[in-house]
Design a protein around this motif. Sequence first.
Motif, PDB file in Angstrom:
ATOM      1  N   PRO A 748       0.776  -1.174  -0.122  1.00 52.19           N
ATOM      2  CA  PRO A 748       0.494  -0.368  -0.309  1.00 52.19           C
ATOM      3  C   PRO A 748       0.696   1.208  -0.005  1.00 52.19           C
ATOM      4  CG  PRO A 748       0.124  -0.612   2.260  1.00 52.19           C
ATOM      5  CD  PRO A 748       0.872  -1.795   0.956  1.00 52.19           C
ATOM      6  N   PRO A 749       0.161   2.374   0.258  1.00 53.36           N
ATOM      7  CA  PRO A 749       0.644   4.049  -0.032  1.00 53.36           C
ATOM      8  C   PRO A 749       1.650   3.906   1.739  1.00 53.36           C
ATOM      9  CG  PRO A 749      -1.191   3.820  -1.056  1.00 53.36           C
ATOM     10  CD  PRO A 749      -0.942   2.015  -0.729  1.00 53.36           C
ATOM     11  N   PRO A 750       3.061   5.160   1.043  1.00 51.65           N
ATOM     12  CA  PRO A 750       3.182   5.158   2.884  1.00 51.65           C
ATOM     13  C   PRO A 750       1.991   5.553   3.376  1.00 51.65           C
ATOM     14  CG  PRO A 750       4.154   6.232   1.216  1.00 51.65           C
ATOM     15  CD  PRO A 750       2.901   5.631   0.507  1.00 51.65           C
ATOM     16  N   ALA A 751       1.957   5.869   4.887  1.00 50.50           N
ATOM     17  CA  ALA A 751       1.155   6.766   5.753  1.00 50.50           C
ATOM     18  C   ALA A 751       1.130   7.686   5.717  1.00 50.50           C
ATOM     19  CB  ALA A 751       1.210   5.613   6.622  1.00 50.50           C
ATOM     20  N   ARG A 752       0.430   8.491   6.145  1.00 50.42           N
ATOM     21  CA  ARG A 752       0.939  10.355   6.050  1.00 50.42           C
ATOM     22  C   ARG A 752       1.801  10.459   7.977  1.00 50.42           C
ATOM     23  NH1 ARG A 752      -2.982  14.993   5.401  1.00 50.42           N
ATOM     24  NH2 ARG A 752      -1.586  17.110   5.703  1.00 50.42           N
ATOM     25  N   LYS A 753       2.403  10.829   7.754  1.00 54.81           N
ATOM     26  CA  LYS A 753       2.878  11.274   9.290  1.00 54.81           C
ATOM     27  C   LYS A 753       2.435  13.161   9.456  1.00 54.81           C
ATOM     28  CE  LYS A 753       6.936   8.800   9.211  1.00 54.81           C
ATOM     29  NZ  LYS A 753       8.185   8.918   9.381  1.00 54.81           N
ATOM     30  N   ARG A 754       1.997  12.807  10.267  1.00 57.99           N
ATOM     31  CA  ARG A 754       0.512  14.528  11.093  1.00 57.99           C
ATOM     32  C   ARG A 754       1.593  15.030  11.959  1.00 57.99           C
ATOM     33  NH1 ARG A 754      -5.525  13.354  11.719  1.00 57.99           N
ATOM     34  NH2 ARG A 754      -5.935  12.085   9.804  1.00 57.99           N
ATOM     35  N   ALA A 755       1.798  16.152  11.713  1.00 59.23           N
ATOM     36  CA  ALA A 755       2.915  16.833  12.238  1.00 59.23           C
ATOM     37  C   ALA A 755       1.355  16.891  13.839  1.00 59.23           C
ATOM     38  CB  ALA A 755       2.498  18.393  12.054  1.00 59.23           C
ATOM     39  N   PRO A 756       2.834  17.001  15.348  1.00 58.36           N
ATOM     40  CA  PRO A 756       1.913  16.879  16.038  1.00 58.36           C
ATOM     41  C   PRO A 756       1.249  18.549  16.449  1.00 58.36           C
ATOM     42  CG  PRO A 756       3.972  16.244  16.385  1.00 58.36           C
ATOM     43  CD  PRO A 756       4.024  16.884  15.396  1.00 58.36           C
ATOM     44  N   GLY A 757      -0.104  18.242  16.945  1.00 54.78           N
ATOM     45  CA  GLY A 757      -1.220  19.318  17.381  1.00 54.78           C
ATOM     46  C   GLY A 757      -1.830  19.950  15.680  1.00 54.78           C
ATOM     47  N   ARG A 758      -1.195  19.524  14.686  1.00 55.83           N
ATOM     48  CA  ARG A 758      -2.132  19.975  13.594  1.00 55.83           C
ATOM     49  C   ARG A 758      -2.633  19.328  12.432  1.00 55.83           C
ATOM     50  NH1 ARG A 758       1.487  21.714   7.827  1.00 55.83           N
ATOM     51  NH2 ARG A 758       0.107  22.032   7.122  1.00 55.83           N
ATOM     52  N   LYS A 759      -4.171  20.131  12.632  1.00 54.77           N
ATOM     53  CA  LYS A 759      -5.258  19.769  12.519  1.00 54.77           C
ATOM     54  C   LYS A 759      -5.289  19.904  10.546  1.00 54.77           C
ATOM     55  CE  LYS A 759      -8.162  22.193  15.583  1.00 54.77           C
ATOM     56  NZ  LYS A 759      -9.726  22.559  16.384  1.00 54.77           N
ATOM     57  N   VAL A 760      -5.959  19.115   9.887  1.00 55.18           N
ATOM     58  CA  VAL A 760      -6.005  18.507   8.566  1.00 55.18           C
ATOM     59  C   VAL A 760      -7.247  18.588   7.943  1.00 55.18           C
ATOM     60  CG1 VAL A 760      -5.545  17.202   6.533  1.00 55.18           C
ATOM     61  CG2 VAL A 760      -4.108  17.246   8.811  1.00 55.18           C
ATOM     62  N   SER A 761      -7.629  19.886   7.517  1.00 54.07           N
ATOM     63  CA  SER A 761      -8.808  20.075   6.763  1.00 54.07           C
ATOM     64  C   SER A 761      -8.896  18.586   5.407  1.00 54.07           C
ATOM     65  CB  SER A 761      -9.345  20.812   5.726  1.00 54.07           C
ATOM     66  OG  SER A 761      -8.147  20.940   4.945  1.00 54.07           O
ATOM     67  N   ARG A 762     -10.351  18.566   5.515  1.00 59.68           N
ATOM     68  CA  ARG A 762     -11.217  17.079   4.866  1.00 59.68           C
ATOM     69  C   ARG A 762     -10.691  17.369   3.162  1.00 59.68           C
ATOM     70  NH1 ARG A 762     -17.400  16.750   4.726  1.00 59.68           N
ATOM     71  NH2 ARG A 762     -16.383  15.930   7.091  1.00 59.68           N
ATOM     72  N   GLN A 763     -10.609  18.853   2.630  1.00 55.32           N
ATOM     73  CA  GLN A 763     -10.156  18.570   1.139  1.00 55.32           C
ATOM     74  C   GLN A 763      -8.463  18.199   1.176  1.00 55.32           C
ATOM     75  OE1 GLN A 763     -11.468  19.171  -1.676  1.00 55.32           O
ATOM     76  NE2 GLN A 763      -9.583  19.451  -2.881  1.00 55.32           N
ATOM     77  N   GLN A 764      -7.715  18.934   2.205  1.00 56.15           N
ATOM     78  CA  GLN A 764      -6.602  18.460   2.357  1.00 56.15           C
ATOM     79  C   GLN A 764      -5.913  16.581   2.007  1.00 56.15           C
ATOM     80  OE1 GLN A 764      -4.940  21.174   5.316  1.00 56.15           O
ATOM     81  NE2 GLN A 764      -3.230  22.497   4.047  1.00 56.15           N
ATOM     82  N   ARG A 765      -6.773  16.317   2.964  1.00 55.80           N
ATOM     83  CA  ARG A 765      -6.756  14.714   3.422  1.00 55.80           C
ATOM     84  C   ARG A 765      -7.067  14.151   2.074  1.00 55.80           C
ATOM     85  NH1 ARG A 765      -9.322  15.833   8.168  1.00 55.80           N
ATOM     86  NH2 ARG A 765     -11.461  15.127   7.308  1.00 55.80           N
ATOM     87  N   ARG A 766      -8.676  14.801   1.500  1.00 51.45           N
ATOM     88  CA  ARG A 766      -8.742  14.226   0.222  1.00 51.45           C
ATOM     89  C   ARG A 766      -7.343  14.113  -0.843  1.00 51.45           C
ATOM     90  NH1 ARG A 766     -12.117  16.353  -2.030  1.00 51.45           N
ATOM     91  NH2 ARG A 766     -13.657  16.000   0.187  1.00 51.45           N
ATOM     92  N   ASP A 767      -6.348  15.349  -1.404  1.00 50.91           N
ATOM     93  CA  ASP A 767      -5.898  15.728  -2.456  1.00 50.91           C
ATOM     94  C   ASP A 767      -4.910  16.979  -2.039  1.00 50.91           C
ATOM     95  OD1 ASP A 767      -4.128  15.454  -4.180  1.00 50.91           O
ATOM     96  OD2 ASP A 767      -5.736  15.061  -6.355  1.00 50.91           O
ATOM     97  N   PRO A 768      -4.544  17.124  -1.317  1.00 47.74           N
ATOM     98  CA  PRO A 768      -3.470  18.250  -0.913  1.00 47.74           C
ATOM     99  C   PRO A 768      -2.567  18.834  -2.247  1.00 47.74           C
ATOM    100  CG  PRO A 768      -2.168  16.521   0.028  1.00 47.74           C
ATOM    101  CD  PRO A 768      -3.117  15.832  -0.153  1.00 47.74           C
ATOM    102  N   LEU A 769      -2.612  18.240  -3.202  1.00 49.97           N
ATOM    103  CA  LEU A 769      -1.770  17.957  -4.340  1.00 49.97           C
ATOM    104  C   LEU A 769      -2.078  18.892  -4.949  1.00 49.97           C
ATOM    105  CD1 LEU A 769       0.123  15.187  -6.061  1.00 49.97           C
ATOM    106  CD2 LEU A 769       0.845  17.063  -3.664  1.00 49.97           C
TER     107      LEU A 769
END
Length: 775
Positions: A748-769
């Motif tokens: 599978p693709p590599p798992a995403r590493k989130r920065a501590p305490g940083r919120k990720v929007s739904r759009q960014q989770r879908r495709d931040p590119l």
Amino acid sequence: MTRATTVRAVLAAAVLLVSVYITLTMSPRLGLDLQGGTRMVLQAKDSDTAKADRDSTDRTLEVLRQRVDSLGVAEPTLTRSGEDRIIVELPDVQDPRQAAEVLGKTAQLSFHPVQGPGTEPAADDKEKDEGEGSKAGPTLPDEQGDLLALGPVRLSGAGVKDATASFDAQQGTGWSVSLDFHKDAGKKWTGLTGEAACNPVQDERRRVAIVLDGKVISSPQVSPSVGCNVGLPSGSTQITGSFGADEARDLALLIKGGSLPVPVEIVEQRIVGPTLGAAAIDASARAALIGAAATALFITVMYRLFGALAALALAAYGVISYAALVVLGVTLTLPGLAGFVLAIGMAVDANVLVFERAREECADRPNRTLLSALTAGFRGAWSAVADSNVTTLIAAGLLFFLGSGPVKGFGVTLAIGVIASMFSALVIARALTEIAAGSRFVSGYRGVNGIARPGAVRTRLNARDPQLFRSPRRWLAFSAVLVAVAVAGIVVRGVNLGVEFTGGRLVEYSTSRPVDVEKARDALSAAGFGDAEVTTAGDGDLSVRTGKLDDDGERAVRAALADEGGEATKIRDELIGPSLGDELRRNALIALGVAVFVQLAYLAARFRWTFAVASVGALVHDVIILVGAFAWLGRTVDGIFLAALLTVIGYSVNDSVVVFDRVRELWAKSRRTPLPDIANRAVLQTVPRTVNTGMGALFILAALAVLGGDSLADFALALLIGICVGTYSSVMTAVPGALLLETSSKAPPPARKRAPGRKVSRQQRRDPLDNGARV
């Protein structure tokens, strides 16, 4: 200024001050090509068990090479001369007499049981270990002066795995030598001490004699705590005696290096001059200075104020790494110094990575402060810097521990360069740039700081957005064509091996009037012998070392020298073997193979196995093309080429790691995006770093190639070809290879590493590119 910045500034200042002090107060050790050294000629002799033929002389040479390495003499030259002579050239040897004494010893080590006065060895003792000899050894005086007979050899030095000298102040025993045995030899040691322990305490027969070259050097009593037929543990033992520090170290290296197959006698010893003249050294120094200055100017133009601060950090890197080389006693040769200067150009890589990441941060969030963008740049570039440098350090460590001769020396220089460059980029450059970023003037004027605006390369790439990997097989097909052309050159033209690999001829001349060595080199070059090494030898004599030289060629050499110095008389004419012998070459290949395998394992653990295999494939691609290019050009493949090849290997892996680090990062953030699109975006984002880093190295190499003279022309040419090919392969060979391997991989693709305490929007989770997000 934050506390962390203050700590970095203080640490940088302290290290730099120490380095400057070392540079001003200590002198470097220079190699044979820069300073000259001591030349000894050793004559191998027949012994009771071996004849001094070509094979035994070659084995003797390899044992001597290990001893020279243990003496701390880096970059020595050892060659076989004729059937039974060995020429040893030692650069910057402080005590030639000590070196001669160590090299001349046979170092036949043996362990004997001690018997009573006048006692003959028992019949069963005579039959033990017949392979190691059953002849009684030398006698040993007891406390009353009576001679004690020694039993047969029960254990030889061949069973010793390692030997180290140590000082024990607590026990009051002073200097001693600790021995570690191989498994089978350890069992014999246990048996020997167990038999001795069957005798009463203080009985002379409870002792074990350790004999070196027929002389008892130690005869310790087995401890009263050791039981009969139990013996000492099989792992190790210790030789004690009235040793000084130098005696203990010499004994340890003699034992560790092994015994000579045949005895040797030093038949000649004299001082020889440098193999390179002052003019060649001065030209190379000027080229290095011009190249370094051009690199500093380029990085300043590209990144303005921050580029100028990075140039200051590079100057500090040069001072720190040079001081480390001096402190560690590394012998500096001209190729080594050229590689050291080249490392300054390549050390800019970490700074370029950070600055390009900071530019991305400023482009994504124009309103953020300059200091926060710079901090994010350091944080974002950290994984690429760490992985690329760790892989290089792995290679350097394995080359040092598994290699020998120049390969070992290259490992030391490479490791020092990597550590110093990381300190320069992550401590010195960061402290300088963070202090500058905290200034209102610097942060307020975008045209001054150098990172608040995107560079020209990035702007053009973003405007065109080329799709590079729609058909990765085309790139691999082109790479395969390049490899095929290189292999054809190796097969058709052959590899022109230098005198270090093939051996050659050594001729010494005496002239009727003194001849300047520079004029002699020019005369031989004009006569068609540009590859010949010319040195002074003894009282004004000239020594000429060259590859294949027939009698007509020798007469031409003599005539060329006669034109400069009147009548030239030949006083020595010998065929010499290769200085990079079969064992050294084999060790180098083993070290390189192990280094590549460990790098493969590390990259597979840190990234993916597909990325690791693709990186190593690109490395092999670069090596084959470089060797093939030298074959087609008819250039000499020698020790200097070997150093260039190792440098190219490190550069190739470094480049691939940077690209795959960005692929991993973007893919983890956008797991649903097709991998070719991810790879395309990663390559476009890292192209500015690749171009700027490559240009920094190319400035120095071009200066060395044009201004450095013949002594560095091949070295610079090899690196020019290698860096250009390595830059291409890291993008157009490694990435397409990984894409094809991923099509057959079910991982599978590599798992995403989130920065501590940083919120990720739904759009960014879908495709931040899709919205151009960066980290």
